[in-house]
Design an enzyme around this catalytic site. Structure first.
Site, PDB file in Angstrom:
ATOM      1  N   GLU A 181       1.389  -0.224  -4.848  1.00 32.98           N
ATOM      2  CA  GLU A 181       0.387   0.756  -5.249  1.00 32.98           C
ATOM      3  C   GLU A 181       1.057   2.121  -5.367  1.00 32.98           C
ATOM      4  O   GLU A 181       1.466   2.698  -4.359  1.00 32.98           O
ATOM      5  CB  GLU A 181      -0.744   0.826  -4.214  1.00 32.98           C
ATOM      6  CG  GLU A 181      -1.786   1.887  -4.562  1.00 32.98           C
ATOM      7  CD  GLU A 181      -2.442   2.519  -3.345  1.00 32.98           C
ATOM      8  OE1 GLU A 181      -3.566   3.013  -3.486  1.00 32.98           O
ATOM      9  OE2 GLU A 181      -1.815   2.547  -2.265  1.00 32.98           O
ATOM     10  N   HIS A 220       4.458   7.099  -0.937  1.00 34.53           N
ATOM     11  CA  HIS A 220       4.564   7.893   0.284  1.00 34.53           C
ATOM     12  C   HIS A 220       5.770   7.495   1.138  1.00 34.53           C
ATOM     13  O   HIS A 220       5.936   8.001   2.253  1.00 34.53           O
ATOM     14  CB  HIS A 220       3.276   7.789   1.090  1.00 34.53           C
ATOM     15  CG  HIS A 220       2.097   8.374   0.374  1.00 34.53           C
ATOM     16  ND1 HIS A 220       1.858   9.723   0.329  1.00 34.53           N
ATOM     17  CD2 HIS A 220       1.118   7.794  -0.363  1.00 34.53           C
ATOM     18  CE1 HIS A 220       0.767   9.955  -0.395  1.00 34.53           C
ATOM     19  NE2 HIS A 220       0.304   8.795  -0.824  1.00 34.53           N
ATOM     20  N   ASP A 251       0.826  -1.203   0.000  1.00 42.17           N
ATOM     21  CA  ASP A 251       0.000   0.000   0.000  1.00 42.17           C
ATOM     22  C   ASP A 251       0.865   1.260   0.000  1.00 42.17           C
ATOM     23  O   ASP A 251       1.998   1.249   0.485  1.00 42.17           O
ATOM     24  CB  ASP A 251      -0.881  -0.034   1.261  1.00 42.17           C
ATOM     25  CG  ASP A 251      -1.931   1.052   1.284  1.00 42.17           C
ATOM     26  OD1 ASP A 251      -2.786   1.051   0.384  1.00 42.17           O
ATOM     27  OD2 ASP A 251      -1.897   1.897   2.200  1.00 42.17           O
TER      28      ASP A 251
END
Length: 499
Positions: free
Chosen positions: A251, A231, A227
């Site tokens: 992702e 980031h 996920d």
């Protein structure tokens, strides 16, 4: 009793699956069914248990429930499942509901008891492996989850990251064009904040590397979906991927291949968001652009390090379902056929096969059990047929999965593409004319078949003969996809036959 040909074929192929492995090369030939554990199947087998997506509460899906419905998944030809994160979550019912989805973790060394026990998760892994199928588990390294404002987090609730020292200082991402903010500031908001771990620190990095290796080993996991990859700084990921020891697909939620593709230099694969947007736009209406899809197929093929290790999809729990844009079943069939027969690893989201139509989160997180799991729905059968020919082509052509999909034709409403070694190629013709589309014959050049060769159209189980000029006269009608394969190569396959 008459049995669908694709059911006979898929059963025979998968029972004979070789010993399991989990390298990127092994994952190229897989086909993934993605599900939210809480929303797919319950231990009690109920198909009527209430699940109001707007409530954002736990609905009762479990790992045991998945085990009990593996026939349903395998019946569509899937060889792997991807399940949502397994770690223990924040326990509160927040203003945004429960952490039923698994992305608000608080204790990475405990499991989410709502889904079952450690033995249940191990049993799921074993049940898949007994069928020759793979288990992919979703993981989150970027953040934890907290019921409250980012400025007032009680860090002691996080295990093992129990002090503020493990985290980036609190700040929400304001500018997604600023990569430093994207990596160092926080997702979430002041209702549910997502404290952002400082993965530049060795203590955090080493904890994650140790943890992910143990997770994979303890539960015999074959692959990971990661996920919120963009980031976290890129230099964190090679060590994480290596520590996992299995195929990792990340992702990176961005449609620009210049941004997304480079992440494949730090992990095995990424979700194919560059294809997602033009794919959706090509088929969500009868006026979609085939040009943009055609061009992006070629761009991804040339610009990504390896397009055969990307994950192709049009639905997931973060984006509105395809049927929320159009209820045209022919368009849905075309987009599903593309997903399965494009380069890379197909990913179908639970409920897509039943034409679920939920829009944005949380509406797109419907309970699959409320469909009753019918195996005779149009999309279930289409997906099974497309997976069947893909699985068969892979079994007969060692170069199929590494052959780069080649778009050979386009017009305003049609795109055709070929994949596979000469003589064993699949040619797929897709239309966005929709269910009211007219009947006509498309004279298709560039398919690479020989004059006079007989081809089987494996969705409708009809045959066509290649013309003397090498062109294929493809009968089009009702806006339906056509998938061609050499008839002689199907001998003994059970494809397009019944018994």
């Amino acid at each position: 009793m008459m049995v669908a040909w694709w059911s006979l074929f898929l059963y025979g192929l998968q029972v004979a699956a070789p010993a399991l492995a989990a390298t990127p090369a092994d994952w190229r030939s897989q086909s993934i069914y993605f599900l939210l554990t809480d929303r797919f199947a319950r231990t009690d087998g109920s198909t009527t248990a209430t699940c109001n997506t707007a409530d954002q509460k736990y609905c009762g899906g479990t790992w045991q429930g998945i085990i009990d419905k593996l026939d349903y998944i395998q019946g569509m030809g899937f060889t792997a499942i991807w399940i949502t994160p397994v770690t223990a979550q924040l326990p509160q019912t927040t203003a945004y509901g429960d952490a039923y989805h698994g992305y608000w973790q608080q204790d990475i060394y405990s499991l989410n008891e709502n889904y079952g026990t450690a033995d249940d998760l191990k049993a799921l892994s074993s049940a898949l492996h007994e069928r020759g199928m793979y288990l992919m588990v979703d993981v989150v390294a970027n953040h934890m989850g907290y019921d409250g404002a980012g400025s007032s987090v009680d860090y002691s609730v996080f295990k093992p990251f129990s002090s503020q020292d493990y985290f980036h200082p609190f700040c929400f991402i304001q500018n997604y064009e600023d990569q430093t903010q994207v990596e160092d500031c926080w997702l979430g908001d002041n209702t549910v904040s997502l404290p952002d771990l400082d993965t530049t620190k060795d203590v955090v990095k080493n904890e994650w590397y140790d943890w992910v290796g143990s997770l994979v080993s303890n539960y015999s996991i074959d692959g990971l979906r990661i996920d919120t990859v963009k980031h976290v700084q890129k230099d964190f990921w090679p060590g994480y991927n290596k520590a996992a020891g299995v195929y990792c697909i990340g992702e990176v939620l961005d449609g620009d291949p210049a941004y997304t593709c480079p992440y494949q230099n730090v992990m095995d694969g990424v979700l194919n968001y560059p294809i997602y947007y033009p794919l959706l736009n090509a088929f969500k209406s009868t006026s979609g652009s085939m040009d943009d899809l055609y061009n992006m197929i070629n761009t991804v093929k040339s610009d990504c390090p390896d397009s055969t290790l990307l994950g192709t999809f049009v639905e997931n729990h973060d984006n509105p379902r395809f049927a929320s844009y159009t209820n045209d079943i022919a368009l849905a069939k075309n987009v599903a056929a593309f997903i399965i027969l494009n380069d890379g690893i197909p990913i179908i989201y639970a409920g897509q096969e039943q034409h679920y139509a939920g829009g944005n989160d949380p509406a797109n997180r419907e309970a699959t059990w409320l469909s009753g799991y019918p195996t005779d729905s149009e999309l279930y059968k289409l997906i099974a047929s497309a997976n069947a020919i893909r699985n068969y082509a892979i079994s007969k052509d060692t170069g199929f999965v590494t052959y780069k999909n080649w778009p050979i034709y386009k017009d305003d409403t049609t795109i055709a593409m070929r994949k596979g070694t000469d003589g064993s190629q699949i040619v797929t013709i897709l239309s966005n004319k929709g269910a009211s589309g007219d009947s006509y014959t498309l004279s298709l050049s560039g398919a690479g078949y020989t004059a006079g060769q007989q081809l089987t159209e494996v969705i409708g189980c009809t045959t066509v003969t290649v013309g003397s000029d090498g062109n294929v006269p493809v009968p089009m009608a009702g806006g339906l996809p056509r998938v061609l394969y050499p008839t002689e190569k199907l001998a003994g396959s059970k494809i397009c036959s019944s018994s």
